[in-house]
Design an enzyme around this catalytic site. Structure first.
Site, short mmCIF file in Angstrom:
data_model
loop_
_atom_site.label_atom_id
_atom_site.label_comp_id
_atom_site.label_asym_id
_atom_site.label_seq_id
_atom_site.Cartn_x
_atom_site.Cartn_y
_atom_site.Cartn_z
N LYS A 39 2.79 -1.64 -4.74
CA LYS A 39 3.93 -2.56 -4.84
C LYS A 39 3.47 -4.01 -4.81
O LYS A 39 3.87 -4.81 -5.64
CB LYS A 39 4.91 -2.36 -3.66
CG LYS A 39 5.50 -0.98 -3.55
CD LYS A 39 6.46 -0.87 -2.39
CE LYS A 39 5.82 -1.07 -1.03
NZ LYS A 39 4.83 -0.03 -0.65
N ARG A 99 14.06 -1.18 2.78
CA ARG A 99 13.28 -0.02 3.15
C ARG A 99 14.15 1.04 3.78
O ARG A 99 13.66 2.10 4.14
CB ARG A 99 12.27 -0.46 4.19
CG ARG A 99 10.86 -0.38 3.74
CD ARG A 99 10.04 -0.64 4.98
NE ARG A 99 8.68 -0.29 4.76
CZ ARG A 99 7.80 -1.09 4.17
NH1 ARG A 99 8.16 -2.25 3.72
NH2 ARG A 99 6.57 -0.68 4.03
N ARG A 104 -8.65 -0.31 0.96
CA ARG A 104 -8.01 -1.63 0.77
C ARG A 104 -8.61 -2.65 1.73
O ARG A 104 -8.90 -2.35 2.87
CB ARG A 104 -6.51 -1.54 1.04
CG ARG A 104 -5.88 -2.93 1.06
CD ARG A 104 -4.41 -2.93 0.95
NE ARG A 104 -3.76 -2.20 2.02
CZ ARG A 104 -2.46 -1.98 2.04
NH1 ARG A 104 -1.70 -2.41 1.06
NH2 ARG A 104 -1.92 -1.33 3.04
N ARG A 137 -6.59 -3.65 7.24
CA ARG A 137 -5.36 -3.84 8.02
C ARG A 137 -5.30 -2.83 9.18
O ARG A 137 -5.66 -1.68 9.00
CB ARG A 137 -4.14 -3.65 7.11
CG ARG A 137 -3.55 -4.95 6.64
CD ARG A 137 -2.57 -4.76 5.52
NE ARG A 137 -1.47 -3.84 5.83
CZ ARG A 137 -0.46 -3.59 4.99
NH1 ARG A 137 -0.41 -4.21 3.82
NH2 ARG A 137 0.48 -2.76 5.31
N ARG A 147 3.10 6.41 8.41
CA ARG A 147 3.87 5.55 7.49
C ARG A 147 4.42 6.36 6.32
O ARG A 147 5.53 6.10 5.85
CB ARG A 147 2.97 4.41 6.98
CG ARG A 147 2.77 3.33 8.03
CD ARG A 147 1.58 2.45 7.71
NE ARG A 147 1.75 1.69 6.48
CZ ARG A 147 0.74 1.11 5.84
NH1 ARG A 147 -0.50 1.21 6.30
NH2 ARG A 147 0.96 0.45 4.73
P1 AP5 Z 1 -1.07 -2.43 -2.56
O1 AP5 Z 1 -0.62 -3.15 -3.77
O2 AP5 Z 1 -1.58 -3.23 -1.42
O3 AP5 Z 1 0.06 -1.38 -2.09
P2 AP5 Z 1 1.47 -1.59 -1.42
O4 AP5 Z 1 2.40 -0.65 -2.09
O5 AP5 Z 1 1.83 -3.03 -1.36
O6 AP5 Z 1 1.14 -1.00 0.02
P3 AP5 Z 1 1.47 -1.57 1.46
O7 AP5 Z 1 0.58 -0.82 2.42
O8 AP5 Z 1 1.42 -3.05 1.51
O9 AP5 Z 1 2.91 -1.07 1.62
P4 AP5 Z 1 3.68 -0.85 2.86
O10 AP5 Z 1 4.99 -0.68 2.24
O11 AP5 Z 1 3.26 0.27 3.73
O12 AP5 Z 1 3.34 -2.13 3.75
P5 AP5 Z 1 4.13 -3.48 4.02
O13 AP5 Z 1 3.17 -4.57 4.13
O14 AP5 Z 1 5.25 -3.61 3.07
O15 AP5 Z 1 -2.18 -1.37 -3.01
C1 AP5 Z 1 -2.85 -0.55 -2.05
C2 AP5 Z 1 -4.35 -0.47 -2.36
O16 AP5 Z 1 -4.53 0.26 -3.57
C3 AP5 Z 1 -5.00 -1.85 -2.61
O17 AP5 Z 1 -6.29 -1.84 -2.10
C4 AP5 Z 1 -5.01 -1.98 -4.14
O18 AP5 Z 1 -6.07 -2.81 -4.59
C5 AP5 Z 1 -5.14 -0.54 -4.59
N1 AP5 Z 1 -4.38 -0.26 -5.82
C6 AP5 Z 1 -3.17 -0.75 -6.21
N2 AP5 Z 1 -2.80 -0.25 -7.41
C7 AP5 Z 1 -3.80 0.61 -7.78
C8 AP5 Z 1 -3.99 1.46 -8.92
N3 AP5 Z 1 -3.09 1.52 -9.92
N4 AP5 Z 1 -5.12 2.20 -8.96
C9 AP5 Z 1 -6.04 2.14 -7.95
N5 AP5 Z 1 -5.91 1.35 -6.86
C10 AP5 Z 1 -4.80 0.60 -6.77
O19 AP5 Z 1 4.75 -3.17 5.45
C11 AP5 Z 1 3.92 -3.02 6.59
C12 AP5 Z 1 4.78 -2.71 7.80
O20 AP5 Z 1 5.69 -3.79 8.05
C13 AP5 Z 1 5.68 -1.47 7.68
O21 AP5 Z 1 4.99 -0.30 8.01
C14 AP5 Z 1 6.79 -1.83 8.68
O22 AP5 Z 1 6.39 -1.60 9.99
C15 AP5 Z 1 6.95 -3.33 8.49
N6 AP5 Z 1 7.98 -3.67 7.49
C16 AP5 Z 1 7.80 -4.34 6.31
N7 AP5 Z 1 8.95 -4.48 5.64
C17 AP5 Z 1 9.91 -3.88 6.40
C18 AP5 Z 1 11.31 -3.67 6.24
N8 AP5 Z 1 11.96 -4.09 5.15
N9 AP5 Z 1 11.97 -3.00 7.23
C19 AP5 Z 1 11.33 -2.57 8.32
N10 AP5 Z 1 10.01 -2.72 8.53
C20 AP5 Z 1 9.30 -3.38 7.59
MG MG Z 2 1.99 -4.48 0.20
#
Ligand code: AP5
Ligand code: MG
Length: 214
Positions: free
Chosen positions: A13, A88, A127, A160, A171
């Site tokens: 994402k 989410r 990552r 992270r 997660r």
């Molecule tokens: P990346 O692009 O970083 O993936 P992502 O989908 O952004 O994954 P996140 O871990 O950031 O998502 P998340 O939803 O768990 O975390 P968030 O920060 O939102 O890609 C992942 C890896 O793969 C990278 O190394 C990349 O280079 C590689 N990659 C990407 N595309 C690829 C491809 N096509 N092929 C190969 N490799 C690839 O949230 C973290 C925490 O915050 C949550 O757990 C929660 O506790 C809290 N939080 C955040 N938002 C909310 C909300 N709205 N409500 C409640 N809690 C929340």
């Molecule tokens: Mg992300």
């Protein structure tokens, strides 16, 4: 253009949201990045959010919704934005819809980046994120020019805290229970588009571009 990115943790994402934001010149808004910036700065919000994030749980809606609504009300969001990690939960989506409809507005696209669970764990352990600017890399799929150093700002890269395999499993469970229902929610509004997130990053972006330019 107002876009929501859906998908499991690690689906890509953030990777795709950054590309969309660059190409369409709209802000990339990641609630996860907002929380991580608060943790880094030691704010009260950051301390509270960290308790949940480190467990792989969601931060409560009361904390999340206000931050997001304030952010999208900012001037730079006038021409749209790409939301990454929000909504989410169904209640978060409902609050966002209500706030937008009060302004006679709505979300244009919900893009689901589809990746099966078994590919996710492998991606997350590789990552690396920049401690300073938040740029994201992958040791295998998106390496930096110098190992451990951010290409963009020269600062140090870290794994992270919530990318450890046990937390990733939690997660994923939380994702299936609380976030996946949003796929049906947006399909019901006829704005859901799905892309195959297992393809190469460039290919995934091409598919998204085709959707947004159609
Ligand atoms: P990346 O692009 O970083 O993936 P992502 O989908 O952004 O994954 P996140 O871990 O950031 O998502 P998340 O939803 O768990 O975390 P968030 O920060 O939102 O890609 C992942 C890896 O793969 C990278 O190394 C990349 O280079 C590689 N990659 C990407 N595309 C690829 C491809 N096509 N092929 C190969 N490799 C690839 O949230 C973290 C925490 O915050 C949550 O757990 C929660 O506790 C809290 N939080 C955040 N938002 C909310 C909300 N709205 N409500 C409640 N809690 C929340
Ligand atoms: Mg992300």
């Amino acid at each position: 253009m107002k876009i929501i990115m859906l998908g499991a943790p690690g689906a890509g994402k953030g990777t795709q949201a950054k590309r969309i934001a660059d190409k369409w010149k709209i802000p990339h808004i990641s609630t996860g990045d907002i929380f991580r910036a608060n943790i880094k700065n030691g704010t009260e919000l950051g301390m509270e959010a960290k308790k949940y994030m480190d467990q792989g749980a969601l931060v409560p809606d009361e904390l999340t919704v206000k931050i997001l609504l304030d952010r999208v009300a900012a001037k730079d969001c006038e021409n749209g934005y790409v939301l990454d990690g929000f909504p989410r939960t169904i209640p978060q989506a409902e609050v966002l819809d209500k706030a937008l409809s009060e302004m006679g507005d709505s979300i244009d696209y919900a893009i689901n980046v589809d990746v099966p669970d078994d590919s996710i764990i492998n991606r997350m352990s590789g990552r690396r994120a920049c401690v300073s600017c938040g740029a994201t890399y992958h040791i295998e799929f998106a390496p930096t020019k110098t190992e451990g150093i951010c290409d963009r700002c020269g600062k140090e890269l870290i794994l992270r805290d919530d990318d450890k395999p046990e937390t990733v499993k939690k997660r994923l469970m939380v994702y299936h229970e609380q976030t996946q229902p949003l796929i049906d929610y947006y399909a019901g509004k006829n704005i859901l588009k799905s892309v195959d997130g297992t393809k190469d990053m460039k290919e995934v972006f091409k598919d998204i571009q085709a959707i947004l330019e159609a």
